[in-house]
Scaffold this motif. Structure first.
Motif, PDB file in Angstrom:
ATOM      1  N   GLU A   1      25.225  71.279 -71.873  1.00 14.89           N
ATOM      2  CA  GLU A   1      25.698  71.255 -73.170  1.00 14.89           C
ATOM      3  C   GLU A   1      25.436  72.131 -74.028  1.00 14.89           C
ATOM      4  O   GLU A   1      26.057  72.932 -74.753  1.00 14.89           O
ATOM      5  CB  GLU A   1      25.302  69.709 -73.800  1.00 14.89           C
TER       6      GLU A   1
ATOM      7  N   SER B   1      30.085  74.722 -77.595  1.00 12.04           N
ATOM      8  CA  SER B   1      31.436  74.492 -77.554  1.00 12.04           C
ATOM      9  C   SER B   1      32.142  74.321 -78.929  1.00 12.04           C
ATOM     10  O   SER B   1      31.246  74.216 -79.959  1.00 12.04           O
ATOM     11  CB  SER B   1      31.827  73.141 -76.868  1.00 12.04           C
TER      12      SER B   1
ATOM     13  N   THR C   1      34.882  76.084 -74.766  1.00 11.33           N
ATOM     14  CA  THR C   1      34.989  74.688 -74.285  1.00 11.33           C
ATOM     15  C   THR C   1      33.693  74.073 -73.614  1.00 11.33           C
ATOM     16  O   THR C   1      32.718  73.888 -74.088  1.00 11.33           O
ATOM     17  CB  THR C   1      36.291  74.593 -73.579  1.00 11.33           C
ATOM     18  N   HIS C   2      33.864  74.272 -72.025  1.00 11.53           N
ATOM     19  CA  HIS C   2      32.701  73.519 -71.249  1.00 11.53           C
ATOM     20  C   HIS C   2      31.787  74.583 -70.874  1.00 11.53           C
ATOM     21  O   HIS C   2      32.304  75.893 -70.505  1.00 11.53           O
ATOM     22  CB  HIS C   2      33.386  72.920 -70.097  1.00 11.53           C
ATOM     23  N   SER C   3      30.498  74.409 -70.498  1.00 18.18           N
ATOM     24  CA  SER C   3      29.566  75.146 -70.105  1.00 18.18           C
ATOM     25  C   SER C   3      28.967  74.758 -68.774  1.00 18.18           C
ATOM     26  O   SER C   3      28.693  73.727 -68.280  1.00 18.18           O
ATOM     27  CB  SER C   3      28.319  75.150 -70.945  1.00 18.18           C
TER      28      SER C   3
ATOM     29  N   LEU D   1      27.113  71.554 -64.946  1.00 14.18           N
ATOM     30  CA  LEU D   1      27.696  71.291 -66.588  1.00 14.18           C
ATOM     31  C   LEU D   1      26.427  71.131 -67.341  1.00 14.18           C
ATOM     32  O   LEU D   1      25.659  70.219 -67.313  1.00 14.18           O
ATOM     33  CB  LEU D   1      28.794  70.097 -66.368  1.00 14.18           C
TER      34      LEU D   1
ATOM     35  N   ARG E   1      36.794  73.672 -65.925  1.00 12.85           N
ATOM     36  CA  ARG E   1      37.032  72.370 -65.422  1.00 12.85           C
ATOM     37  C   ARG E   1      38.506  71.988 -65.107  1.00 12.85           C
ATOM     38  O   ARG E   1      39.041  70.679 -65.254  1.00 12.85           O
ATOM     39  CB  ARG E   1      36.558  71.293 -66.409  1.00 12.85           C
TER      40      ARG E   1
END
Length: 238
Positions: A140, A150, A130-132, A138, A206
């Motif tokens: 992408e 993601s 999902t998120h990095s 954060l 998150r």
């Protein structure tokens, strides 16, 4: 891999990828960042570990030598050298949150967030990235491989969760962080168990841990054994 038994935050970990003999007949050890160490430098590093240089309590320590694994093909595009690992938080035998830790150039090939590695949240239900996050920010894409992370699905996901759940029965710890690596030929392998796992996993996902912990408190007596606990919490989350 050379590491202190009582260290923390990745300090003192040294990843050796190969060795060779120089033209002068001396053994050289190549690190995951491509640089070489002489034998005396490696011995000096080990002496520092034994003296407690990286020990959390400041006392003399033990040096652990771990086999270097062959990275699973899944990580070929998305990791910068080193061996990535999957950190799973286990509470009362139930996996409650997970993230993938990817080495970077900054981390020197080590999968430790405090050293600059990348943390990627993982959807607990299906193993999807999902998120990095990198250095608590954060992002992408991976800063070195330039790959989007993601949407990719971690292989052997249910086996990873079941292995993590089993560590509760082995250790007796009510709350722990389980680190698992994926080997090219052997699949999921237990790297280590942590009694004091960091909380950066919440940033990568998150979301906070409290809601997941309360869920386990509610269902804790409804399943017996690793497989049953994994399927029970996934059913609740879905």
């Amino acid at each position: 891999m050379v590491k202190p038994a009582n260290g923390g935050m990745g300090n003192g970990i040294l990843v050796i990828t190969s060795s060779e003999t120089s033209e002068h007949g001396k053994i050289l050890y190549q690190k995951s960042d491509g640089k070489f160490l002489q034998e005396k430098e490696l011995n000096h590093h080990i002496s520092g570990i034994l003296s407690g240089l990286y020990s959390l309590d400041g006392n003399s320590d033990t040096c652990i030598l771990q086999e270097r694994l062959e990275c699973h093909p899944f990580f070929q595009e998305i990791s910068f050298r080193g061996i990535p690992d999957i950190r799973v938080i286990v509470y009362l035998g139930y996996p409650v949150m997970a993230m993938l830790r990817l080495p970077t150039k900054e981390s020197g090939g080590r999968a430790n967030l405090h050293q600059g590695a990348l943390g990627v949240g993982v959807n607990l239900s299906n193993g999807t990235l999902t998120h990095s996050v990198c250095n608590d920010k954060l992002i992408e894409i991976h800063p070195d491989t330039k790959q989007t992370l993601s949407g990719r699905i971690v292989p052997h996901w249910i086996s990873i969760l079941e292995m993590s759940s089993r560590c509760y029965d082995l250790s007796g710890l009510g709350y722990l962080g389980v680190d698992i690596v994926l080997d090219e030929t052997r699949g999921p392998l237990l790297l280590e168990m942590n009694a004091r796992p960091g909380l950066g996993i919440q940033i990568a996902n998150r979301m906070g841990l409290v809601g997941r912990l309360k869920l386990v408190d509610r269902i804790r007596n409804s399943a017996d054994g690793p497989k049953e606990r994994v399927h029970r919490i996934l059913d609740e989350m879905n």
